[in-house]
Motif scaffolding. Structure first.
Motif, mmCIF file in Angstrom:
data_model
loop_
_atom_site.group_PDB
_atom_site.id
_atom_site.type_symbol
_atom_site.label_atom_id
_atom_site.label_comp_id
_atom_site.label_asym_id
_atom_site.label_seq_id
_atom_site.Cartn_x
_atom_site.Cartn_y
_atom_site.Cartn_z
ATOM 1 N N PRO A 177 -2.745 2.288 1.426
ATOM 2 C CA PRO A 177 -3.718 1.265 1.803
ATOM 3 C C PRO A 177 -4.621 1.717 2.948
ATOM 4 O O PRO A 177 -4.184 2.396 3.873
ATOM 5 C CB PRO A 177 -2.847 0.078 2.227
ATOM 6 C CG PRO A 177 -1.561 0.704 2.678
ATOM 7 C CD PRO A 177 -1.369 1.903 1.794
ATOM 8 N N GLU A 181 -7.052 -3.154 3.055
ATOM 9 C CA GLU A 181 -5.946 -3.218 2.100
ATOM 10 C C GLU A 181 -4.610 -3.447 2.808
ATOM 11 O O GLU A 181 -3.739 -4.154 2.300
ATOM 12 C CB GLU A 181 -5.907 -1.946 1.258
ATOM 13 C CG GLU A 181 -7.135 -1.722 0.385
ATOM 14 C CD GLU A 181 -8.318 -1.112 1.124
ATOM 15 O OE1 GLU A 181 -9.415 -1.058 0.550
ATOM 16 O OE2 GLU A 181 -8.138 -0.677 2.299
ATOM 17 N N ASP A 187 -5.855 -3.560 -3.616
ATOM 18 C CA ASP A 187 -5.959 -2.103 -3.543
ATOM 19 C C ASP A 187 -7.174 -1.570 -4.286
ATOM 20 O O ASP A 187 -7.754 -0.564 -3.879
ATOM 21 C CB ASP A 187 -4.690 -1.443 -4.105
ATOM 22 C CG ASP A 187 -3.537 -1.491 -3.123
ATOM 23 O OD1 ASP A 187 -3.792 -1.477 -1.910
ATOM 24 O OD2 ASP A 187 -2.375 -1.545 -3.564
ATOM 25 N N GLN A 198 -4.220 -8.976 -2.523
ATOM 26 C CA GLN A 198 -3.015 -8.472 -3.174
ATOM 27 C C GLN A 198 -2.428 -9.559 -4.075
ATOM 28 O O GLN A 198 -2.308 -10.711 -3.679
ATOM 29 C CB GLN A 198 -1.973 -8.053 -2.134
ATOM 30 C CG GLN A 198 -2.412 -6.931 -1.205
ATOM 31 C CD GLN A 198 -2.499 -5.580 -1.908
ATOM 32 O OE1 GLN A 198 -1.998 -5.399 -3.009
ATOM 33 N NE2 GLN A 198 -3.119 -4.611 -1.243
#
Length: 200
Positions: A177, A181, A187, A198
């Motif tokens: 990441p 992220e 991602d 996410q």
């Protein structure tokens, strides 16, 4: 995070015939969002590198980047904060050109920027005509607030993947990441699949 005001106001309906990714609205402006202060990068000190899991590291000065074959690109851009801007015009060097003699050995990359920002991208998302290092917008040198002197442009993904003030691509074997992220952003960040966070 620094941002321009006005994101909570009522947005106009999308004009007929215009298709936007889900959850997006159209803007004529160019909102400015940054994860930190705008770095000052003198052109005589600017460099771009490709390092990591590659057959050979490469480095370009500003003059050397300018000497590479350039392309004019007209694309739509989509920010994770929900605005979209259509038909934006850029000029820069294709990442394919930069990787031509490098031979990436890993499947992923970490993009590094002046100021410390990072974002992760699969190699397949920055090759085959999908990404550029751009230094001009709308026919003028790219302004610092929009990522100048040069930024990455990856228009098929949400705009946080188009790292401002770019200084290099590190090829890596496994996906890791980057800045946003690691704070919960997706991602990959495909706007047409609404991959904002996410789990999306």
């Amino acid at each position: 995070m620094a941002f321009t005001r006005g994101f909570r106001r009522r947005h106009p309906e999308t004009p007929p015939g215009v298709q936007l990714p889900p959850g997006q609205y159209l803007t004529d402006g160019f909102p400015v969002l940054s994860a930190g202060p705008t770095p000052n990068v003198p052109l005589d000190q600017w460099e771009f590198t490709i390092t990591g899991s590659v057959a050979e590291n490469r480095r370009w000065s500003w003059e050397e980047l300018q000497a590479l074959p350039s392309e004019s690109i007209t694309v739509d851009i989509h920010c994770v904060t929900s605005w979209s801007k259509l038909g934006t015009g850029w000029e820069g060097v294709s990442v394919d050109t930069l990787l031509a003699d490098v031979e990436p050995l890993g499947a992923y990359s970490m993009v590094h920027s002046y100021g410390g920002y990072t974002t992760n991208l699969a190699i397949e998302d920055i090759t085959d005509g999908k990404a550029w290092v751009v230094y001009a917008y709308d026919g003028e040198p790219l302004e610092p607030e929009h990522g100048g002197p040069a930024r990455l442009l990856v228009p098929h993904l949400y705009f946080w993947k188009s790292a401002k003030w770019v200084r290099g691509i590190e090829v890596i074997d496994d996906d890791e990441p980057g800045f946003w992220e690691s704070l919960g952003y997706h991602d990959r960040g495909d706007p047409w699949r609404e991959q904002r966070y996410q789990g999306d």
